[in-house]
Scaffold this motif. Structure first.
Motif, PDB file in Angstrom:
ATOM      1  N   SER A 230       5.508 -47.433  17.029  1.00  0.00           N
ATOM      2  CA  SER A 230       6.127 -46.922  15.809  1.00  0.00           C
ATOM      3  C   SER A 230       5.292 -47.175  14.559  1.00  0.00           C
ATOM      4  O   SER A 230       5.612 -46.668  13.493  1.00  0.00           O
ATOM      5  CB  SER A 230       7.514 -47.523  15.628  1.00  0.00           C
ATOM      6  N   THR A 231       4.242 -47.953  14.675  1.00  0.00           N
ATOM      7  CA  THR A 231       3.375 -48.208  13.531  1.00  0.00           C
ATOM      8  C   THR A 231       2.178 -47.272  13.475  1.00  0.00           C
ATOM      9  O   THR A 231       1.323 -47.401  12.602  1.00  0.00           O
ATOM     10  CB  THR A 231       2.866 -49.663  13.526  1.00  0.00           C
ATOM     11  N   TYR A 232       2.130 -46.315  14.408  1.00  0.00           N
ATOM     12  CA  TYR A 232       1.011 -45.391  14.479  1.00  0.00           C
ATOM     13  C   TYR A 232       1.475 -43.949  14.334  1.00  0.00           C
ATOM     14  O   TYR A 232       2.460 -43.539  14.953  1.00  0.00           O
ATOM     15  CB  TYR A 232       0.268 -45.527  15.813  1.00  0.00           C
TER      16      TYR A 232
ATOM     17  N   THR B  64       4.059 -37.960  11.949  1.00  0.00           N
ATOM     18  CA  THR B  64       4.026 -39.254  11.270  1.00  0.00           C
ATOM     19  C   THR B  64       4.691 -40.344  12.106  1.00  0.00           C
ATOM     20  O   THR B  64       5.287 -40.074  13.144  1.00  0.00           O
ATOM     21  CB  THR B  64       4.725 -39.140   9.912  1.00  0.00           C
ATOM     22  N   LYS B  65       4.589 -41.579  11.620  1.00  0.00           N
ATOM     23  CA  LYS B  65       5.057 -42.724  12.391  1.00  0.00           C
ATOM     24  C   LYS B  65       6.532 -42.619  12.768  1.00  0.00           C
ATOM     25  O   LYS B  65       6.936 -42.972  13.871  1.00  0.00           O
ATOM     26  CB  LYS B  65       4.835 -44.000  11.591  1.00  0.00           C
TER      27      LYS B  65
ATOM     28  N   ARG C   7       8.395 -37.290  19.049  1.00  0.00           N
ATOM     29  CA  ARG C   7       8.113 -38.620  19.544  1.00  0.00           C
ATOM     30  C   ARG C   7       9.405 -39.385  19.746  1.00  0.00           C
ATOM     31  O   ARG C   7      10.400 -39.142  19.054  1.00  0.00           O
ATOM     32  CB  ARG C   7       7.179 -39.371  18.605  1.00  0.00           C
ATOM     33  N   ASP C   8       9.359 -40.314  20.686  1.00  0.00           N
ATOM     34  CA  ASP C   8      10.471 -41.226  20.958  1.00  0.00           C
ATOM     35  C   ASP C   8       9.908 -42.628  20.848  1.00  0.00           C
ATOM     36  O   ASP C   8       9.314 -43.140  21.805  1.00  0.00           O
ATOM     37  CB  ASP C   8      11.037 -40.949  22.350  1.00  0.00           C
ATOM     38  N   ASN C   9      10.078 -43.249  19.704  1.00  0.00           N
ATOM     39  CA  ASN C   9       9.483 -44.572  19.497  1.00  0.00           C
ATOM     40  C   ASN C   9      10.102 -45.626  20.405  1.00  0.00           C
ATOM     41  O   ASN C   9       9.436 -46.590  20.784  1.00  0.00           O
ATOM     42  CB  ASN C   9       9.603 -44.971  18.028  1.00  0.00           C
ATOM     43  N   ALA C  10      11.353 -45.465  20.756  1.00  0.00           N
ATOM     44  CA  ALA C  10      11.980 -46.433  21.662  1.00  0.00           C
ATOM     45  C   ALA C  10      11.346 -46.383  23.049  1.00  0.00           C
ATOM     46  O   ALA C  10      11.299 -47.392  23.760  1.00  0.00           O
ATOM     47  CB  ALA C  10      13.473 -46.155  21.764  1.00  0.00           C
ATOM     48  N   ALA C  11      10.843 -45.212  23.430  1.00  0.00           N
ATOM     49  CA  ALA C  11      10.206 -45.041  24.731  1.00  0.00           C
ATOM     50  C   ALA C  11       8.684 -45.110  24.655  1.00  0.00           C
ATOM     51  O   ALA C  11       8.002 -44.932  25.669  1.00  0.00           O
ATOM     52  CB  ALA C  11      10.622 -43.705  25.339  1.00  0.00           C
ATOM     53  N   ASN C  12       8.164 -45.355  23.446  1.00  0.00           N
ATOM     54  CA  ASN C  12       6.707 -45.432  23.251  1.00  0.00           C
ATOM     55  C   ASN C  12       5.997 -44.178  23.777  1.00  0.00           C
ATOM     56  O   ASN C  12       4.918 -44.264  24.391  1.00  0.00           O
ATOM     57  CB  ASN C  12       6.119 -46.660  23.942  1.00  0.00           C
TER      58      ASN C  12
ATOM     59  N   ALA D  73      -3.899 -38.747  20.370  1.00  0.00           N
ATOM     60  CA  ALA D  73      -4.621 -39.741  19.596  1.00  0.00           C
ATOM     61  C   ALA D  73      -3.642 -40.465  18.685  1.00  0.00           C
ATOM     62  O   ALA D  73      -2.589 -39.916  18.328  1.00  0.00           O
ATOM     63  CB  ALA D  73      -5.723 -39.084  18.776  1.00  0.00           C
ATOM     64  N   ALA D  74      -3.989 -41.690  18.312  1.00  0.00           N
ATOM     65  CA  ALA D  74      -3.117 -42.481  17.449  1.00  0.00           C
ATOM     66  C   ALA D  74      -3.944 -43.241  16.423  1.00  0.00           C
ATOM     67  O   ALA D  74      -5.081 -43.648  16.694  1.00  0.00           O
ATOM     68  CB  ALA D  74      -2.283 -43.454  18.283  1.00  0.00           C
ATOM     69  N   ASP D  75      -3.354 -43.402  15.265  1.00  0.00           N
ATOM     70  CA  ASP D  75      -3.983 -44.181  14.195  1.00  0.00           C
ATOM     71  C   ASP D  75      -2.917 -44.498  13.160  1.00  0.00           C
ATOM     72  O   ASP D  75      -1.792 -43.972  13.236  1.00  0.00           O
ATOM     73  CB  ASP D  75      -5.139 -43.403  13.562  1.00  0.00           C
ATOM     74  N   VAL D  76      -3.264 -45.318  12.200  1.00  0.00           N
ATOM     75  CA  VAL D  76      -2.260 -45.750  11.237  1.00  0.00           C
ATOM     76  C   VAL D  76      -1.860 -44.630  10.276  1.00  0.00           C
ATOM     77  O   VAL D  76      -0.798 -44.688   9.670  1.00  0.00           O
ATOM     78  CB  VAL D  76      -2.750 -46.977  10.444  1.00  0.00           C
TER      79      VAL D  76
END
Length: 121
Positions: free
Chosen positions: A30-32, A52-53, A72-77, A97-100
């Protein structure tokens, strides 16, 4: 260190649909921000879309706008790329891809290994 693994690619007929998944591990997903890129044979890697995050905002390339949707599903990463109305020109290896920070340039810090999508009759 974030590890990303894409899945869901395959062969589909023109006009069909596929959903790609991007499973994240090793970090706090969730931070990316997350993005999708693709690379066709003989071509440079190109931006597909980003989210976005929190999932509150998305941006898409003109070539996929209205046909592709990133969620996206942040709970499921896990992040997703829903692809509808597929065309032969969508054939490529698709990478997450992921980044801040979400952006359209391809200088993201973390990348998956890619999954092949082939659109053909």
């Amino acid at each position: 260190q974030v590890q990303l693994v894409e899945s869901g690619g395959g062969l589909v007929q023109p006009g069909g649909s596929l959903r790609l998944s991007c499973a994240a591990s090793g970090g706090t997903f969730s931070t990316y921000a997350m993005a999708w890129f693709r690379q066709a044979p003989g071509k440079e890697r190109e931006f597909v879309g980003t989210i976005t995050k929190t999932g509150g905002a998305t941006t898409y390339a003109d070539s996929v706008l209205g046909r592709f949707t990133i969620t996206r599903d942040n709970a499921a990463n896990t992040g997703y790329l829903q692809m509808n109305s597929l065309k032969p020109e969508d054939t490529a290896v698709y990478y997450c891809a992921a980044d801040v920070r979400a952006r359209t340039s391809d200088d993201y810090e973390y990348w998956g290994q890619g999954t092949q999508v082939t659109v053909s009759s």
